[in-house]
Write a protein that holds these residues in place. Structure first.
Motif, short mmCIF file in Angstrom:
data_model
loop_
_atom_site.label_atom_id
_atom_site.label_comp_id
_atom_site.label_asym_id
_atom_site.label_seq_id
_atom_site.Cartn_x
_atom_site.Cartn_y
_atom_site.Cartn_z
N ASN A 65 18.89 24.45 -15.07
CA ASN A 65 17.55 24.80 -15.53
C ASN A 65 16.52 23.77 -15.08
OD1 ASN A 65 18.40 27.14 -16.88
ND2 ASN A 65 19.02 25.95 -18.66
N LEU A 66 16.93 22.51 -15.02
CA LEU A 66 16.03 21.46 -14.55
C LEU A 66 15.75 21.60 -13.06
CD1 LEU A 66 14.48 18.78 -14.80
CD2 LEU A 66 16.67 17.59 -14.57
N LEU A 67 16.80 21.80 -12.27
CA LEU A 67 16.64 21.86 -10.82
C LEU A 67 15.94 23.14 -10.36
CD1 LEU A 67 20.02 20.52 -9.38
CD2 LEU A 67 17.85 19.31 -9.62
N PHE A 68 16.29 24.26 -11.01
CA PHE A 68 15.81 25.55 -10.55
C PHE A 68 14.75 26.17 -11.45
CE2 PHE A 68 20.30 25.41 -8.92
CZ PHE A 68 19.94 25.14 -7.61
N SER A 69 14.28 25.41 -12.43
CA SER A 69 13.18 25.85 -13.31
C SER A 69 13.44 27.21 -13.93
CB SER A 69 11.86 25.87 -12.53
OG SER A 69 11.56 24.60 -12.00
N GLY A 70 14.68 27.43 -14.36
CA GLY A 70 15.01 28.68 -15.04
C GLY A 70 15.00 29.90 -14.16
N LEU A 71 15.25 29.73 -12.85
CA LEU A 71 15.20 30.87 -11.93
C LEU A 71 16.33 31.86 -12.15
CD1 LEU A 71 14.34 29.13 -8.52
CD2 LEU A 71 12.84 30.57 -9.90
N GLY A 72 17.47 31.39 -12.61
CA GLY A 72 18.65 32.25 -12.67
C GLY A 72 18.52 33.40 -13.65
N GLU A 73 19.12 34.53 -13.28
CA GLU A 73 19.11 35.70 -14.16
C GLU A 73 20.19 35.57 -15.24
OE1 GLU A 73 19.74 38.91 -11.50
OE2 GLU A 73 17.70 38.92 -10.73
N ASN A 74 21.30 34.93 -14.90
CA ASN A 74 22.39 34.76 -15.86
C ASN A 74 22.15 33.51 -16.69
OD1 ASN A 74 23.59 36.96 -14.67
ND2 ASN A 74 24.93 35.74 -13.36
N LYS A 75 22.22 33.66 -17.99
CA LYS A 75 22.06 32.50 -18.87
C LYS A 75 23.38 31.76 -18.95
CE LYS A 75 20.60 31.02 -23.46
NZ LYS A 75 19.85 29.89 -22.89
N GLN A 94 26.33 25.98 1.05
CA GLN A 94 26.37 27.43 0.83
C GLN A 94 27.59 27.86 0.02
OE1 GLN A 94 26.49 25.95 3.82
NE2 GLN A 94 28.08 26.84 5.14
N ASP A 95 28.59 26.98 -0.08
CA ASP A 95 29.81 27.32 -0.82
C ASP A 95 29.77 26.89 -2.28
OD1 ASP A 95 30.94 28.40 1.48
OD2 ASP A 95 31.83 26.49 2.09
N ILE A 96 28.72 26.19 -2.69
CA ILE A 96 28.67 25.65 -4.06
C ILE A 96 28.70 26.74 -5.12
CG2 ILE A 96 27.18 24.42 -5.69
CD1 ILE A 96 26.50 22.48 -3.44
N PRO A 97 27.90 27.82 -5.02
CA PRO A 97 27.98 28.86 -6.07
C PRO A 97 29.37 29.46 -6.20
CG PRO A 97 26.01 29.15 -4.73
CD PRO A 97 26.84 28.12 -4.03
N LYS A 98 30.04 29.72 -5.08
CA LYS A 98 31.39 30.27 -5.13
C LYS A 98 32.37 29.28 -5.75
CE LYS A 98 30.94 33.39 -1.16
NZ LYS A 98 31.45 33.73 0.21
N PHE A 137 31.95 30.25 -14.01
CA PHE A 137 30.58 30.67 -14.33
C PHE A 137 29.88 31.17 -13.06
CE2 PHE A 137 31.58 27.73 -17.75
CZ PHE A 137 31.08 28.39 -18.86
N ASP A 138 29.19 32.29 -13.21
CA ASP A 138 28.46 32.88 -12.09
C ASP A 138 27.04 32.31 -12.06
OD1 ASP A 138 27.27 34.39 -10.14
OD2 ASP A 138 27.49 36.31 -11.18
N VAL A 139 26.78 31.43 -11.11
CA VAL A 139 25.46 30.80 -10.98
C VAL A 139 24.74 31.27 -9.72
CG1 VAL A 139 26.25 28.76 -12.25
CG2 VAL A 139 26.37 28.78 -9.75
N SER A 140 25.25 32.31 -9.09
CA SER A 140 24.72 32.74 -7.80
C SER A 140 23.24 33.10 -7.86
CB SER A 140 25.52 33.93 -7.26
OG SER A 140 25.50 35.01 -8.18
N PHE A 200 20.78 30.26 -7.06
CA PHE A 200 20.68 29.89 -5.66
C PHE A 200 20.00 30.98 -4.84
CE2 PHE A 200 23.87 27.18 -7.42
CZ PHE A 200 23.77 25.98 -6.73
N LEU A 201 20.26 32.25 -5.18
CA LEU A 201 19.64 33.35 -4.45
C LEU A 201 18.13 33.35 -4.64
CD1 LEU A 201 22.17 36.24 -5.18
CD2 LEU A 201 21.75 35.12 -2.98
N LEU A 202 17.68 33.15 -5.88
CA LEU A 202 16.25 33.15 -6.14
C LEU A 202 15.58 31.92 -5.54
CD1 LEU A 202 16.21 34.46 -9.81
CD2 LEU A 202 15.27 35.59 -7.81
N LYS A 203 16.29 30.80 -5.55
CA LYS A 203 15.74 29.60 -4.91
C LYS A 203 15.53 29.85 -3.42
CE LYS A 203 16.94 24.93 -3.49
NZ LYS A 203 18.02 23.94 -3.33
N ASN A 204 16.54 30.42 -2.76
CA ASN A 204 16.44 30.67 -1.33
C ASN A 204 15.35 31.68 -1.00
OD1 ASN A 204 18.51 28.87 -0.81
ND2 ASN A 204 20.11 30.44 -0.87
N SER A 205 15.21 32.71 -1.84
CA SER A 205 14.19 33.71 -1.58
C SER A 205 12.79 33.13 -1.71
CB SER A 205 14.35 34.91 -2.52
OG SER A 205 14.11 34.53 -3.86
#
Length: 227
Positions: free
Chosen positions: A22-32, A199-203, A211-214, A217-222
């Motif tokens: 949450n700190l690095l990606f500012s709450g970008l992830g869809e999965n809590k 690129q292998d970190i989420p997997k 835990f699914d954190v993909s 990373f997807l929202l960050k890249n977009s």
């Protein structure tokens, strides 16, 4: 009560990961993702400790001379103990305010020193010991500490994990710690480390931690592509 609290600590270290998504990606992830940094994990544990009847309060500690770490203080029969449940490392025992202790877990060692109003916590891994934190035993109000927690990302404080990914959890008989792109594994049988491609970190988090954190990373890249 001590046994019950330490069992609860183990359950949290097994099921509630330390991470800074949450700190690095500012709450970008869809999965809590449960857990978070020390404040997030500490607040979750505080609620659970109170649910089982513990006399539990917020407390703080100093890392590198700065008061930036949160703990839970447990009062039992006139004594105070500290649960370092928010740590990225697995401190599985309560630290007494009035007695030095030592213990081992996953090939690492912990020990404390008690000096007047301070408890010093030392952590040894791979044969190297360092001062992990200093706890001032004089309590502060929960209100004060809540105010610190609420301003932790807007106060300009730089944390050790402010700019690099962290994810840690007890998995099976080992403690896993992802720091940046290095996955470290600690156990009684030894220590191993593996470098991951970015690129292998989420997997890897999905496979190793479950835990699914993909989406983070997807929202960050977009967002980066749209700049």
């Amino acid at each position: 009560m001590i046994t019950h609290i330490e069992q609860l600590m183990l359950e949290h270290f097994r099921n509630v990961p330390f991470h800074n998504l949450n700190l690095l990606f500012s709450g970008l992830g869809e999965n809590k993702i449960p857990g978070g940094t020390c404040s997030d994990k500490t607040l979750t544990f505080l609620a659970d400790a109170r649910d089982i009847g513990a006399n539990a309060y917020l407390h703080t500690a100093y890392i590198g001379g700065k008061e930036i770490h949160r703990l839970v203080r447990i009062n039992v029969d006139g004594r105070s103990f500290y649960a370092d449940i928010g740590n990225g490392w697995p401190a599985l025992r309560l630290f007494p305010a009035d007695e030095a202790i030592s213990f081992e877990c996953f090939g690492m060692k912990y020990r404390t020193e008690v000096n007047n109003e301070w408890v010093l916590v030392f952590h040894e891994k791979q044969g190297r010991e360092s001062l992990q934190m200093e706890i001032n035993t004089i309590p502060r109000s929960d209100r004060e500490i809540f105010a610190q927690i609420n301003s932790r990302y807007s106060s300009g404080i730089q944390y050790p994990f402010s700019n690099s990914l962290r994810f840690s959890l007890i998995v099976g008989g080992a403690f896993l710690f992802l720091r940046g792109n290095q996955l470290e594994r600690y156990s009684k049988s030894g220590f191993t480390a593996k470098e991951l491609d970015e690129q292998d970190i989420p997997k890897a988090i999905q496979k190793e931690f479950g835990f699914d954190v993909s989406s983070f990373f997807l929202l960050k890249n977009s967002r980066l592509k749209s700049i």
